[in-house]
Design a protein around this motif. Sequence first.
Motif, PDB file in Angstrom:
ATOM      1  N   GLU A   1      64.704  60.366  40.651  1.00  0.00           N
ATOM      2  CA  GLU A   1      65.170  60.897  41.657  1.00  0.00           C
ATOM      3  C   GLU A   1      65.779  59.854  42.625  1.00  0.00           C
ATOM      4  O   GLU A   1      65.380  58.852  42.924  1.00  0.00           O
ATOM      5  CB  GLU A   1      63.970  61.603  42.579  1.00  0.00           C
ATOM      6  CG  GLU A   1      64.424  62.231  43.700  1.00  0.00           C
ATOM      7  CD  GLU A   1      65.338  63.299  43.886  1.00  0.00           C
ATOM      8  OE1 GLU A   1      66.475  63.139  44.190  1.00  0.00           O
ATOM      9  OE2 GLU A   1      65.014  64.261  43.096  1.00  0.00           O
ATOM     10  N   SER A   2      67.225  60.326  42.944  1.00  0.00           N
ATOM     11  CA  SER A   2      67.959  59.257  43.648  1.00  0.00           C
ATOM     12  C   SER A   2      68.091  59.530  45.322  1.00  0.00           C
ATOM     13  O   SER A   2      68.400  58.513  45.841  1.00  0.00           O
ATOM     14  CB  SER A   2      69.198  59.145  43.069  1.00  0.00           C
ATOM     15  OG  SER A   2      69.944  60.602  43.294  1.00  0.00           O
ATOM     16  N   ALA A   3      67.645  60.735  45.609  1.00  0.00           N
ATOM     17  CA  ALA A   3      67.978  60.995  47.011  1.00  0.00           C
ATOM     18  C   ALA A   3      66.614  60.624  47.669  1.00  0.00           C
ATOM     19  O   ALA A   3      65.489  60.378  47.382  1.00  0.00           O
ATOM     20  CB  ALA A   3      67.732  62.670  47.232  1.00  0.00           C
ATOM     21  N   SER A   4      66.923  60.321  48.902  1.00  0.00           N
ATOM     22  CA  SER A   4      65.813  59.879  50.026  1.00  0.00           C
ATOM     23  C   SER A   4      64.565  60.818  49.915  1.00  0.00           C
ATOM     24  O   SER A   4      64.904  62.128  50.127  1.00  0.00           O
ATOM     25  CB  SER A   4      66.237  59.342  51.273  1.00  0.00           C
ATOM     26  OG  SER A   4      65.264  59.051  52.110  1.00  0.00           O
ATOM     27  N   VAL A   5      63.691  60.374  49.895  1.00  0.00           N
ATOM     28  CA  VAL A   5      62.309  61.234  49.921  1.00  0.00           C
ATOM     29  C   VAL A   5      61.371  61.036  50.973  1.00  0.00           C
ATOM     30  O   VAL A   5      61.219  60.157  51.475  1.00  0.00           O
ATOM     31  CB  VAL A   5      61.359  61.036  48.676  1.00  0.00           C
ATOM     32  CG1 VAL A   5      60.108  62.080  48.835  1.00  0.00           C
ATOM     33  CG2 VAL A   5      61.951  61.415  47.367  1.00  0.00           C
ATOM     34  N   LEU A   6      61.454  62.263  51.881  1.00  0.00           N
ATOM     35  CA  LEU A   6      60.444  62.195  53.089  1.00  0.00           C
ATOM     36  C   LEU A   6      59.570  63.323  52.988  1.00  0.00           C
ATOM     37  O   LEU A   6      59.658  64.596  52.239  1.00  0.00           O
ATOM     38  CB  LEU A   6      61.486  62.435  54.439  1.00  0.00           C
ATOM     39  CG  LEU A   6      62.411  61.662  54.598  1.00  0.00           C
ATOM     40  CD1 LEU A   6      63.319  62.226  55.962  1.00  0.00           C
ATOM     41  CD2 LEU A   6      61.876  60.204  54.844  1.00  0.00           C
ATOM     42  N   VAL A   7      58.167  62.889  53.369  1.00  0.00           N
ATOM     43  CA  VAL A   7      56.918  63.993  53.375  1.00  0.00           C
ATOM     44  C   VAL A   7      56.547  64.218  54.735  1.00  0.00           C
ATOM     45  O   VAL A   7      56.467  63.200  55.734  1.00  0.00           O
ATOM     46  CB  VAL A   7      56.001  63.399  52.530  1.00  0.00           C
ATOM     47  CG1 VAL A   7      54.803  64.131  52.554  1.00  0.00           C
ATOM     48  CG2 VAL A   7      56.422  62.749  51.310  1.00  0.00           C
ATOM     49  N   PHE A   8      56.337  65.207  55.231  1.00  0.00           N
ATOM     50  CA  PHE A   8      55.838  65.677  56.239  1.00  0.00           C
ATOM     51  C   PHE A   8      54.612  66.415  56.642  1.00  0.00           C
ATOM     52  O   PHE A   8      54.414  67.173  55.524  1.00  0.00           O
ATOM     53  CB  PHE A   8      57.044  66.670  57.012  1.00  0.00           C
ATOM     54  CG  PHE A   8      58.312  65.995  57.261  1.00  0.00           C
ATOM     55  CD1 PHE A   8      58.697  65.464  58.242  1.00  0.00           C
ATOM     56  CD2 PHE A   8      59.303  66.178  56.137  1.00  0.00           C
ATOM     57  CE1 PHE A   8      59.991  65.031  58.548  1.00  0.00           C
ATOM     58  CE2 PHE A   8      60.656  65.805  56.126  1.00  0.00           C
ATOM     59  CZ  PHE A   8      60.964  65.033  57.467  1.00  0.00           C
ATOM     60  N   ASP A   9      53.968  66.263  57.666  1.00  0.00           N
ATOM     61  CA  ASP A   9      52.337  66.615  57.639  1.00  0.00           C
ATOM     62  C   ASP A   9      53.023  68.129  58.341  1.00  0.00           C
ATOM     63  O   ASP A   9      53.711  68.536  59.126  1.00  0.00           O
ATOM     64  CB  ASP A   9      51.725  65.984  58.731  1.00  0.00           C
ATOM     65  CG  ASP A   9      50.419  66.710  59.139  1.00  0.00           C
ATOM     66  OD1 ASP A   9      50.036  67.954  59.020  1.00  0.00           O
ATOM     67  OD2 ASP A   9      49.381  65.830  59.188  1.00  0.00           O
ATOM     68  N   ASP A  10      52.374  69.447  57.520  1.00  0.00           N
ATOM     69  CA  ASP A  10      52.841  70.734  57.819  1.00  0.00           C
ATOM     70  C   ASP A  10      52.037  71.094  59.352  1.00  0.00           C
ATOM     71  O   ASP A  10      52.861  72.221  59.866  1.00  0.00           O
ATOM     72  CB  ASP A  10      52.109  71.675  56.831  1.00  0.00           C
ATOM     73  CG  ASP A  10      52.877  71.428  55.592  1.00  0.00           C
ATOM     74  OD1 ASP A  10      54.146  71.272  55.557  1.00  0.00           O
ATOM     75  OD2 ASP A  10      52.440  71.887  54.518  1.00  0.00           O
ATOM     76  N   ARG A  11      51.298  70.571  59.829  1.00  0.00           N
ATOM     77  CA  ARG A  11      50.856  70.749  61.144  1.00  0.00           C
ATOM     78  C   ARG A  11      51.606  70.385  62.143  1.00  0.00           C
ATOM     79  O   ARG A  11      51.695  71.138  63.126  1.00  0.00           O
ATOM     80  CB  ARG A  11      49.302  70.011  61.367  1.00  0.00           C
ATOM     81  CG  ARG A  11      48.328  70.350  60.369  1.00  0.00           C
ATOM     82  CD  ARG A  11      47.062  69.512  60.519  1.00  0.00           C
ATOM     83  NE  ARG A  11      47.641  68.132  60.198  1.00  0.00           N
ATOM     84  CZ  ARG A  11      46.610  67.165  60.262  1.00  0.00           C
ATOM     85  NH1 ARG A  11      45.335  67.309  60.829  1.00  0.00           N
ATOM     86  NH2 ARG A  11      46.929  65.920  60.066  1.00  0.00           N
ATOM     87  N   ASP A  12      52.218  69.401  62.306  1.00  0.00           N
ATOM     88  CA  ASP A  12      53.230  68.941  63.297  1.00  0.00           C
ATOM     89  C   ASP A  12      54.131  68.058  63.023  1.00  0.00           C
ATOM     90  O   ASP A  12      55.110  67.497  63.859  1.00  0.00           O
ATOM     91  CB  ASP A  12      52.357  67.727  64.147  1.00  0.00           C
ATOM     92  CG  ASP A  12      51.762  66.778  63.495  1.00  0.00           C
ATOM     93  OD1 ASP A  12      52.205  66.639  62.248  1.00  0.00           O
ATOM     94  OD2 ASP A  12      50.713  65.958  63.849  1.00  0.00           O
ATOM     95  N   ALA A  13      54.702  68.059  61.825  1.00  0.00           N
ATOM     96  CA  ALA A  13      56.053  67.596  61.156  1.00  0.00           C
ATOM     97  C   ALA A  13      56.195  66.226  61.264  1.00  0.00           C
ATOM     98  O   ALA A  13      57.002  65.717  61.404  1.00  0.00           O
ATOM     99  CB  ALA A  13      57.126  68.207  61.803  1.00  0.00           C
ATOM    100  N   ARG A  14      54.852  65.492  61.521  1.00  0.00           N
ATOM    101  CA  ARG A  14      55.086  63.761  61.661  1.00  0.00           C
ATOM    102  C   ARG A  14      55.294  63.391  60.227  1.00  0.00           C
ATOM    103  O   ARG A  14      54.551  63.968  59.088  1.00  0.00           O
ATOM    104  CB  ARG A  14      53.653  63.320  62.199  1.00  0.00           C
ATOM    105  CG  ARG A  14      53.552  63.882  63.619  1.00  0.00           C
ATOM    106  CD  ARG A  14      52.232  63.064  63.905  1.00  0.00           C
ATOM    107  NE  ARG A  14      52.079  63.558  65.787  1.00  0.00           N
ATOM    108  CZ  ARG A  14      52.520  62.930  66.572  1.00  0.00           C
ATOM    109  NH1 ARG A  14      53.410  62.068  66.262  1.00  0.00           N
ATOM    110  NH2 ARG A  14      52.526  63.458  67.943  1.00  0.00           N
ATOM    111  N   PRO A  15      55.805  62.375  59.908  1.00  0.00           N
ATOM    112  CA  PRO A  15      56.099  61.675  58.736  1.00  0.00           C
ATOM    113  C   PRO A  15      54.946  61.173  58.029  1.00  0.00           C
ATOM    114  O   PRO A  15      53.957  60.672  58.747  1.00  0.00           O
ATOM    115  CB  PRO A  15      57.333  60.556  58.911  1.00  0.00           C
ATOM    116  CG  PRO A  15      56.812  60.316  60.329  1.00  0.00           C
ATOM    117  CD  PRO A  15      56.507  61.588  60.930  1.00  0.00           C
TER     118      PRO A  15
END
Length: 205
Positions: free
Chosen positions: A36-50
């Motif tokens: 996977e070459s795209a930048s991967v970001l993960v978010f907390d579903d409760r408040d969208a914090r990384p």
Amino acid sequence: MPQGAGVTAFAGTRLIARGAPLDVALAVKAALEGGESASVLVFDDRDARPVEFDLRGRPADVAARLAADAAWQSQTEESAQAQPDEPDAETPRGRGRPKLGVVAREVTLLPRHWDWLAEQPGGASVVLRRLVESARHASESKDRVRASREAVHRFMTAMAGNLPGYEEALRALYAGERTRFEAWSVDWPEDVRNYVRELARDAFA
């Protein structure tokens, strides 16, 4: 991250995994190792914090670190919230009476406030607790709106800042105009658009 808190991972603007932290972490690890070459970001579903994962080693290593992190955070939160149980200053605890978790702390009021409290049935502590609970209930709706808007803003800043209509959608968000918000975000990548609208479910109450 507390157990049970869901997270969502994006590679670029594509949603690639969603669910429990461990499941998403392993899916992200597999995606990255698969090229996977795209930048991967993960978010907390409760408040969208990384959310950041340590993906080094084998899947078992990732799982062990996540379990340790969750246990440490849970213990830290419990310690921060723990308060010594003390009897109500106005209602001494008799023999056999269970502790109620009340905490004695100083409250500073004007003389007229103390005079009014003294006239109320039940004593100052009972009245103050009742007033606090009433205020909490009255503000719940506003608190949900505020938290939802903050989560949307946080996610939009990370994922939609360069997309057309970003600023207009943000203004519509804080103006409480759902129709305009959805109109300005309608052309965004599908996964981004759907997730931001989910985060905004309480933003326009």
